[in-house]
Every structure is written in structure tokens, then in C-alpha cells.
Design an enzyme around this catalytic site. Sequence first.
Site, PDB file in Angstrom:
ATOM      1  N   ASP A 268       0.650  -1.598  -0.062  1.00 44.40           N
ATOM      2  CA  ASP A 268       0.151  -0.523   0.547  1.00 44.40           C
ATOM      3  C   ASP A 268       0.940   1.455   0.063  1.00 44.40           C
ATOM      4  O   ASP A 268       1.960   1.220   0.180  1.00 44.40           O
ATOM      5  CB  ASP A 268      -1.092  -0.302   1.307  1.00 44.40           C
ATOM      6  CG  ASP A 268      -2.148   0.481   1.152  1.00 44.40           C
ATOM      7  OD1 ASP A 268      -2.173   1.881  -0.201  1.00 44.40           O
ATOM      8  OD2 ASP A 268      -3.103   1.268   1.527  1.00 44.40           O
TER       9      ASP A 268
HETATM   10  C1  BGC Z   1      -5.725   2.856   0.078  1.00 38.42           C
HETATM   11  C2  BGC Z   1      -5.505   1.508  -0.859  1.00 38.42           C
HETATM   12  C3  BGC Z   1      -4.933   2.639  -2.717  1.00 38.42           C
HETATM   13  C4  BGC Z   1      -3.784   3.848  -2.157  1.00 38.42           C
HETATM   14  C5  BGC Z   1      -3.474   4.198  -3.610  1.00 38.42           C
HETATM   15  C6  BGC Z   1      -4.046   4.069   0.070  1.00 38.42           C
HETATM   16  O1  BGC Z   1      -4.565   4.776   0.884  1.00 38.42           O
HETATM   17  O2  BGC Z   1      -4.863   2.390   0.751  1.00 38.42           O
HETATM   18  O3  BGC Z   1      -6.094   1.462  -0.830  1.00 38.42           O
HETATM   19  O4  BGC Z   1      -5.276   1.681  -3.480  1.00 38.42           O
HETATM   20  O5  BGC Z   1      -3.854   4.543  -1.845  1.00 38.42           O
HETATM   21  O6  BGC Z   1      -4.501   5.506  -3.753  1.00 38.42           O
END
Ligand code: BGC
Length: 726
Positions: A268
Site C-alpha cells: 500500500d
Molecule cells: C489506500 C489504497 C489505495 C492507495 C492508492 C491508499 O491510501 O489504502 O487502497 O489503493 O492509497 O491510492
Amino acid sequence: MLETSTDLSAQSIGVGMSAAAAEAKARETEAKMTDDERFSLIVSLIGAVPSIGVPRDKRIPEDVNNMSAGYTRGVLRLGVPALQSSDASMGVTNPGYRPDDKGATAFPASIAVGSTFNPKLARDGGAAIGREARIRGFNIMLAGGINLARDPRNGRNFEYYSEDPYLSAVLGAEAVNGIQGEGVISTLKHYTLNCNETNRHWLDAIIDPAAHRESDLLAFQIAIERSHPGSIMSGYNKINGEYAGGNSHLLNDVLKGAWGYKGYVMSDWGAVPEWDYAVKGLDQESGIQMDLKQWGSEAFTDRLRAAYAEGKLPRERLSEMVRRILQSVYAVGIDKWGPPPTVNMARHNAIALEIARQGIVVLTNDGALPLATDRPLKIAVIGGYAQLGVPSGTGSGAVLPVGGFASVVKIGGPGTMGAVRNLFLMPSPPLAELKKLLTKSTIDFDPGQTPAEAALLAKRSDVVIAFGIRVEGEAFDSADLSLPWGQDAVIDAVATANPNTIVVLETGNPVSMPWRNKVKAIVQAWYPGQAGGQAIAEVLTGSVNPSGRLPLTFPASLAQTPRPELPGLGTPWGTPTTIRYNEGAEVGYRWFAKTSEMPLFTFGHGLSYTSFNYSDFKVTGGNTVTAIFTVTNSGKRAGADVPQLYMTDAAGDRRMRLLGFERVELRPGESKRVTLVADPRLLARFDTQAGQWRITKGVYRLALGKSAGDPVLTAQAQLSSQLFGR
Ligand code: BGC
């Protein structure tokens, strides 16, 4: 039943080649790469996001004008395209990165897809998202949130399907299949136990390993088998002391080892404090500038190169990281894109509308619904910005609809995500939609600012439709189950002034409903997406017969849940927090079955304007449970039912499991014979010693029900003793 297969090598996914051919080609390509090329593939760069203070990174080539959540330079000389990823499960988003993006189809929240119990709709939605990704040049979708809804305060439950591993897996897999069928890699996330947002970067989720296999991990396992997602995104949190992105047991032993997962694991954004996650199973560091912000350095650039130079990162592991990424590139076929597909936005709106229709759940109905369309009623519509639109969840998954939001109310809050925490209103106002369908009625609106003012309109109306909304989203858990901004008091006041009150809830989670005994009907509409107002009006007036079923249990109070107090809630950002999932695999309805507590509304519950009967329930045992039964529409209207098969007792061990379900559409008087075959893992316990699933020989009790709390017919089956799978 959907087909399942555990043979990962024979299947082709997306529009690419079989897994075996993709693996061979990945090996061949990787062998021709330089180390610089290898290192360039194992990171992604977040595009410029002015709203959270991320500038354009110089490493993104100047000719790239399409900002995305993650950009990875390709290896053009070897035909490997640049990788461009975008959020997420409810439509193509991150429009903040692309000021000229005119928006995409904003689908209902995943929890509403969960309520449909309809795998085909999940797939249709996925395919639409895949097409809309392709026309923007995005070859990876960060969709597929399948964390289990373990806590009704979790801010991201709206991005997930349900509290049940099987339902979540079936729907999540179909969404991935829809996306990958369009030649776009999809992700399943967040692996694993990212089930609360409070202090998510410092959250240690403690769980018994066997219970973990029977719950959250089982959702991933089944979804992976059914859809072969190109990537898995690890979560922010720790699991049993190790960060998800560096959890060698979960990544190397379980995901890649026991399950034989062939694709790649991405982190993530801002979840990689250490370079050695590369040896612990992480294949790609996402949005590396976010790690610089969060942890003070990028892990997989200079630090990993230094470790490689010192021999701490074996060459074979670097190659494997690259091969896994390439494997997904070839298997899904993102290297073979022809001209962009035609995108029919009207058709995509129709899919969004259908999901909203089937996802709306009628919780109670004391004869108030459907509203009469042939009589001149005086109707009061109260609150919820119903004159403007319907709310959506907030965070990285929030989608800008074509033409823009009807309105954006800045909410704010601490931390990076506080800057983008908003009440987004989709331009599908329930008020206008109700007026279209109730042409004989007079409809007045009161914004629900104060209980006293709202009661004035309620008092002089025949019917009151009160809306209750709540902003929920990424990085924030709710402190309790109340509606914000005094809405509970407003609903209470209008229901006191006029008992003929119908409440429509647009939330991502259960709320407490202290006024519930004063109202005639309660409708759970979730965040219903860009066509949500229309769907709500159709259900209220009966042109659509409601068929949604709750994908999570509504507790009567937090005291009934496994954690009346949420660990870490209210502590400053950065406080190390331990959350003990002592309920283990007994999540949601399973917990209520175990504790014999009566929830407010049970998992699987949902009313219809017709009625259904079940008969001829026959069950056979052996290696698994096979159930056959007849569903009949015994009412006067066409409608859809979702009969559910549960195990209630396993050889003397009282435990509840959803074993199967099917959404059945029936005309009045029509019957259908349904067969459900249980995935044997749902009948089993995971034996950590053996590393296998174990079914104990004995009598298994089954129930065919309308919900987890409403068994209609029961039966039992004899199962043989088995040790199987991994
Ligand atoms: C989230 C993810 C997301 C990523 C990219 C993160 O803050 O937890 O689910 O895909 O950002 O935007």
C-alpha cells in the site's frame, strides 16, 4: 454455483496467455534485462497530487501526462509497457491527479454490491471499470477490496463487500474477473486484516493463525482461485507483530507457498519502512514518495540497491520479483493492448443503477411501502441533502462522476487524508426522482436543520421520508454508531410529529437508529452511486421490488460486538495500537450465533414486496454438503429472493457458516429448484500443525434460511473425516 478451480497453471486470465505460457515468457524477458531495468520495475511513483501536497516527481518522464496512483517505467526495448495504476473498486478515480479528467462512472459502494448477493452484477461493474480504465491508459486497477467487515466503526467498510469470507470472495473474484477480462490487471486488497483505520500505520492486528485461515485469509484464498488477480496489495497494518508488507509467513509461506499464487505483491502507499520487505515477500514498493514522507526514506530504490550490492538481496530474489510482475503483464495481456475499447457511458450508468436497485435493503416495513403512486399524497422529504444528491464514501476510492459532484462539503480532519475528507454528493437527487414517480403527490422539502423546524413540515404531511446520511471513509473510524449533525434528533422529532415516517439511510455501516420503533419503514441504501437517487425512488414507489440482503450484521449496540471499545480510538496519529481480533473466525453473524445475542438486523436480512416459500429441502453429505430445494414466489408480484444455506453445527461444535446462496428471480407463483454445493473449507477447521483443512467425521446441521437469524427449513448430513487442501 460458480465454477472453482485450483489449477493455476492451466487457466488463462484477462486477454493474455495461460499462466504457464506467461511464466515462461516472463522468465525469458527477465533474463534479458539489465539490473537497472529490474530495479525500475519494482517501484511505482505516485503522480502529482496537489490536494495532498505531492508534487510531480522528476522521475516520471516528461511525456507522461496521465497522472496515476502509481507509475512504473516499462522496458520498451523488451516490449514491457509502463505500468499505470488507478483506484479503485467503485469506479476509476484519483481524478485529483488529472485536472482535465471529466469523471468516470461512479458505481455504488462495494458494500451495496455485497447487498445484491449477485456475482453477475459484480462482474458487469468490474468490466465497465476495466473499460473506463483502458481509455485512460490505466493498465492496473487497485480495485478488489475484500477485507472483512469486522467492526461497524471501520471507516472503509463501504469499500468492502461483507463480513463473510465466502460472499466477499465470490463477489470480489467476479469484480476482478470483469476488470481482467478487459485486459487490465486487477488487485485484491488489503492483505490482510486491515479491518480498522485507527492508527492504521501503527496497528498490530492480533489473531489466532487457524482462525485467520478460516476468515479473512479464506476470503483471499477463494477469491484468488476464482479470479487469479494479477496483483495483491498488502495492508498498512501489522499482523501478529509483522507489517503486512514484510510478513514473510503470510506472503511467502501462505500466499505464494501454500496457495501457489503466481502474480506479484504490491505494497500500500506509504507502507514500506524497510528494504528487507523484498526478502520477506513484497515484490513492488508502491508510491515510493509516500514512504519518504511516512518513514523518511524510499525502501526499494537506493537502500535496496545497496543491499543488493552487499549481497543481502540475492540476485534470484530480485529476478523473481520482476518475473512475478511480468507474469501478470503477460497473463492479463496488458502488453497486447490494441485500440482502446468503445465505452458506452449510458450502459455503464445502467449497470450502476441496477447495482443500486438490487443493493438497497428494506429493513422494516410496517405497510408504509411501497408508496401509492395513484393518490394525491402530501409528502415531506426531510434532510440528507436529498434536494442535491446522494452521498459517497470518502478517501482514495471516491469517484468523481461525469459532470462533477452535485456539491462537495469539506469535512476535514487530522493527517494527510483529512485534507481530502469530504461529503461528496452524487448528482442523483432523491427529491427530484421522487417527484418524477409520484406525479399525483405534492412533495415539500425541509433540510432537517433543526428537529423543531423539520417537525413543522412533517406534521402537515401524509407521509414523511427522512434521510439519514453519514460521511465515512479512509483513515477514519467512527466513534460510535450515531448519525452526525443531530440527524437522530431530527428523525425522532419528525416521527413523533408524524408516525407515518419512512427513513432512508445512506451510510457505509450500520447505525444505531434510536428512533427505530417510531417509524413505519427503514431502508438501507448505502452509498448508492451516481444513479442512487433514482434507485431509491423506484424502491420506495415499488417500480422496483427490493431484493437487497444485508451483507453484515447490524448490532443493537456496540456492547454486543467483540470490541465495545475500539483500541486506539482518539489517540494521536502515530500511537502504536494493538487490536486483538479475539473473535477469531467468528465474525459478524458467526459471533452473534456464538454469543446468542440478538442483533438489530441479521446478516442476510432484507424484505421484499412479495413473499417466498421454501420446500423439498434435501441434503446429502459425504465429502461436502450438497443441498437441493425449491423456492416459490408465493406473493402477487415478481421479485427476487436470496435463499441462504448455513451450517449451524459441525459434529457437535456449534458454529455458523454461510455455505451458499443464490439470487433467484421469480414471477408470482413461479418456482425454481436450486442446488448449492458447499466449499468443503467452510465445513472444516484449519489444522495449523498439518497445514491442511480438517473435517471431523459426524453429523452436520444445516439450515435453509431467509437470513442468518431466520432459518426456514433444517436438515442434517453425515460427513466423512478428511484432511485436505492447504
Ligand atoms: C489506500 C489504497 C489505495 C492507495 C492508492 C491508499 O491510501 O489504502 O487502497 O489503493 O492509497 O491510492
